[in-house]
Design a protein around this motif. Structure first.
Motif, PDB file in Angstrom:
ATOM      1  N   GLU A  16       0.838  -1.201   0.000  1.00 53.22           N
ATOM      2  CA  GLU A  16       0.000   0.000   0.000  1.00 53.22           C
ATOM      3  C   GLU A  16       0.874   1.253   0.000  1.00 53.22           C
ATOM      4  N   GLY A  17       0.550   2.178  -0.874  1.00 49.81           N
ATOM      5  CA  GLY A  17       1.316   3.416  -0.976  1.00 49.81           C
ATOM      6  C   GLY A  17       1.298   4.254   0.279  1.00 49.81           C
ATOM      7  N   THR A  18       0.168   4.267   0.980  1.00 48.11           N
ATOM      8  CA  THR A  18       0.073   5.079   2.199  1.00 48.11           C
ATOM      9  C   THR A  18       1.012   4.573   3.282  1.00 48.11           C
ATOM     10  N   THR A  19       1.318   3.283   3.269  1.00 49.58           N
ATOM     11  CA  THR A  19       2.259   2.724   4.248  1.00 49.58           C
ATOM     12  C   THR A  19       3.638   3.345   4.055  1.00 49.58           C
ATOM     13  N   TRP A  20       4.056   3.476   2.809  1.00 45.71           N
ATOM     14  CA  TRP A  20       5.364   4.045   2.524  1.00 45.71           C
ATOM     15  C   TRP A  20       5.380   5.558   2.763  1.00 45.71           C
ATOM     16  N   GLU A  21       4.283   6.223   2.467  1.00 47.35           N
ATOM     17  CA  GLU A  21       4.192   7.660   2.748  1.00 47.35           C
ATOM     18  C   GLU A  21       4.315   7.906   4.254  1.00 47.35           C
ATOM     19  N   ALA A  22       3.617   7.098   5.029  1.00 44.97           N
ATOM     20  CA  ALA A  22       3.687   7.239   6.488  1.00 44.97           C
ATOM     21  C   ALA A  22       5.095   6.925   6.992  1.00 44.97           C
ATOM     22  N   SER A  23       5.748   5.955   6.373  1.00 43.45           N
ATOM     23  CA  SER A  23       7.118   5.614   6.776  1.00 43.45           C
ATOM     24  C   SER A  23       8.082   6.768   6.515  1.00 43.45           C
ATOM     25  N   LEU A  24       7.940   7.424   5.378  1.00 46.32           N
ATOM     26  CA  LEU A  24       8.772   8.593   5.092  1.00 46.32           C
ATOM     27  C   LEU A  24       8.505   9.714   6.087  1.00 46.32           C
ATOM     28  N   LYS A  63      14.607  -4.727   4.016  1.00 44.40           N
ATOM     29  CA  LYS A  63      15.494  -4.103   5.002  1.00 44.40           C
ATOM     30  C   LYS A  63      16.199  -2.890   4.398  1.00 44.40           C
ATOM     31  N   ASP A  64      16.696  -3.037   3.157  1.00 41.96           N
ATOM     32  CA  ASP A  64      17.348  -1.918   2.478  1.00 41.96           C
ATOM     33  C   ASP A  64      16.404  -0.731   2.324  1.00 41.96           C
ATOM     34  N   LYS A  65      15.171  -1.016   1.970  1.00 40.46           N
ATOM     35  CA  LYS A  65      14.187   0.065   1.784  1.00 40.46           C
ATOM     36  C   LYS A  65      13.972   0.828   3.094  1.00 40.46           C
ATOM     37  N   LEU A  66      13.791   0.099   4.177  1.00 41.79           N
ATOM     38  CA  LEU A  66      13.546   0.760   5.466  1.00 41.79           C
ATOM     39  C   LEU A  66      14.773   1.526   5.943  1.00 41.79           C
ATOM     40  N   LEU A  67      15.928   0.963   5.729  1.00 45.84           N
ATOM     41  CA  LEU A  67      17.160   1.690   6.070  1.00 45.84           C
ATOM     42  C   LEU A  67      17.255   2.988   5.277  1.00 45.84           C
ATOM     43  N   SER A  68      16.887   2.929   3.996  1.00 42.17           N
ATOM     44  CA  SER A  68      16.961   4.137   3.170  1.00 42.17           C
ATOM     45  C   SER A  68      15.939   5.186   3.599  1.00 42.17           C
ATOM     46  N   PHE A  69      14.901   4.756   4.293  1.00 41.99           N
ATOM     47  CA  PHE A  69      13.901   5.683   4.822  1.00 41.99           C
ATOM     48  C   PHE A  69      14.323   6.245   6.172  1.00 41.99           C
ATOM     49  N   GLY A  70      15.482   5.823   6.680  1.00 37.89           N
ATOM     50  CA  GLY A  70      16.008   6.374   7.921  1.00 37.89           C
ATOM     51  C   GLY A  70      15.658   5.590   9.173  1.00 37.89           C
ATOM     52  N   TYR A  71      15.107   4.414   9.043  1.00 36.10           N
ATOM     53  CA  TYR A  71      14.759   3.590  10.207  1.00 36.10           C
ATOM     54  C   TYR A  71      15.979   2.834  10.703  1.00 36.10           C
ATOM     55  N   TYR A  72      16.070   2.654  12.025  1.00 35.84           N
ATOM     56  CA  TYR A  72      16.944   1.627  12.565  1.00 35.84           C
ATOM     57  C   TYR A  72      16.226   0.342  12.232  1.00 35.84           C
ATOM     58  N   THR A  73      16.861  -0.556  11.514  1.00 35.22           N
ATOM     59  CA  THR A  73      16.179  -1.728  10.982  1.00 35.22           C
ATOM     60  C   THR A  73      16.938  -3.004  11.323  1.00 35.22           C
ATOM     61  N   TYR A  74      16.197  -3.969  11.853  1.00 37.34           N
ATOM     62  CA  TYR A  74      16.767  -5.271  12.178  1.00 37.34           C
ATOM     63  C   TYR A  74      15.870  -6.348  11.605  1.00 37.34           C
ATOM     64  N   ARG A 100      14.959   8.677  15.516  1.00 34.08           N
ATOM     65  CA  ARG A 100      14.645   7.845  14.363  1.00 34.08           C
ATOM     66  C   ARG A 100      13.745   6.695  14.804  1.00 34.08           C
ATOM     67  N   PRO A 101      12.800   6.292  13.961  1.00 36.56           N
ATOM     68  CA  PRO A 101      11.955   5.150  14.297  1.00 36.56           C
ATOM     69  C   PRO A 101      12.713   3.828  14.148  1.00 36.56           C
ATOM     70  N   LEU A 102      12.153   2.787  14.746  1.00 36.02           N
ATOM     71  CA  LEU A 102      12.731   1.448  14.698  1.00 36.02           C
ATOM     72  C   LEU A 102      11.817   0.529  13.902  1.00 36.02           C
ATOM     73  N   ALA A 103      12.399  -0.304  13.051  1.00 30.75           N
ATOM     74  CA  ALA A 103      11.647  -1.328  12.321  1.00 30.75           C
ATOM     75  C   ALA A 103      12.241  -2.691  12.630  1.00 30.75           C
ATOM     76  N   LEU A 104      11.389  -3.618  13.047  1.00 33.51           N
ATOM     77  CA  LEU A 104      11.789  -5.007  13.228  1.00 33.51           C
ATOM     78  C   LEU A 104      11.107  -5.825  12.143  1.00 33.51           C
ATOM     79  N   ILE A 105      11.891  -6.416  11.283  1.00 26.91           N
ATOM     80  CA  ILE A 105      11.351  -7.318  10.267  1.00 26.91           C
ATOM     81  C   ILE A 105      11.448  -8.718  10.857  1.00 26.91           C
ATOM     82  N   CYS A 106      10.297  -9.290  11.163  1.00 26.16           N
ATOM     83  CA  CYS A 106      10.247 -10.592  11.825  1.00 26.16           C
ATOM     84  C   CYS A 106       9.933 -11.680  10.800  1.00 26.16           C
TER      85      CYS A 106
END
Length: 189
Positions: A16-24, A63-74, A100-106
């Protein structure tokens, strides 16, 4: 605002596009109290995520996408509750000053632990009824009393989630105080 905000989503929702807009926006606003937890089980409503819209294309991974959005990503094992807890605790002590926000990819397996449900699209939609629970009961070897107790709690959680969203937190907290919830079984503490 004070407190931590947890957003739990699936890999399918990331189409969903809105998910990525909100992430930015989250990174732009420095929402250091935001934690997104992504259940990356490889399935969504229409089939496997890699067949519908893949998030992992070549070297350009989720993971690369979230890192490029500025998230701490694991990226972690989503079935390892200690690993999840470790990252959430680390976030609360280390990240709060970093803006910065945190993203956990489980990484998970849909229906893990129940062979006839594992990686099966049908169980993206289908609720497990009493007859199906009875089959699983015979497979697991739980006592009848324990099994009935589990079925009652799961039914209560399912009904409250579907019909009264405001009650979900109350029921979940009640269940948490009595049980430790794992993939396919609820084990008494």
């Amino acid at each position: 605002e004070d407190g931590t905000i947890y957003c739990i989503m699936s890999d399918g929702e990331l189409n969903e596009g809105t998910t990525w807009e909100a992430s930015l926006l989250a990174n732009h606003l420095g929402l250091d109290n935001l934690v997104i937890i992504i259940d990356k089980n490889g399935w969504q409503a229409m089939g496997k995520t890699e067949e519908v819209i893949s998030m992992d294309i070549g070297y350009n991974t989720l993971k690369d996408k979230l890192l490029s959005f500025g998230y701490y990503t694991y990226q972690i094992d989503g079935h390892d509750y200690e690993e999840i807890e470790k990252h959430l605790k680390f976030r609360s002590t280390q990240f709060s000053s970093l803006k910065r926000p945190l993203a956990l990819i489980c990484d998970t397996v849909k229906g893990k632990g129940v062979s006839w449900m594992e990686n099966h699209l049908l169980y993206h939609y289908k609720h497990v009824d009493k007859e199906t629970y009875d089959i699983e009961f015979k497979i697991t070897g739980l006592s009848k009393e324990r099994y009935d107790e589990i079925f009652e709690i799961v039914s209560e959680l399912k009904n409250s989630t579907l019909s009264v969203p405001e009650k979900e937190i109350v029921v979940t907290e009640t269940a948490k105080s009595k049980f430790k919830i794992h993939d396919t079984a609820i084990q008494k503490r």
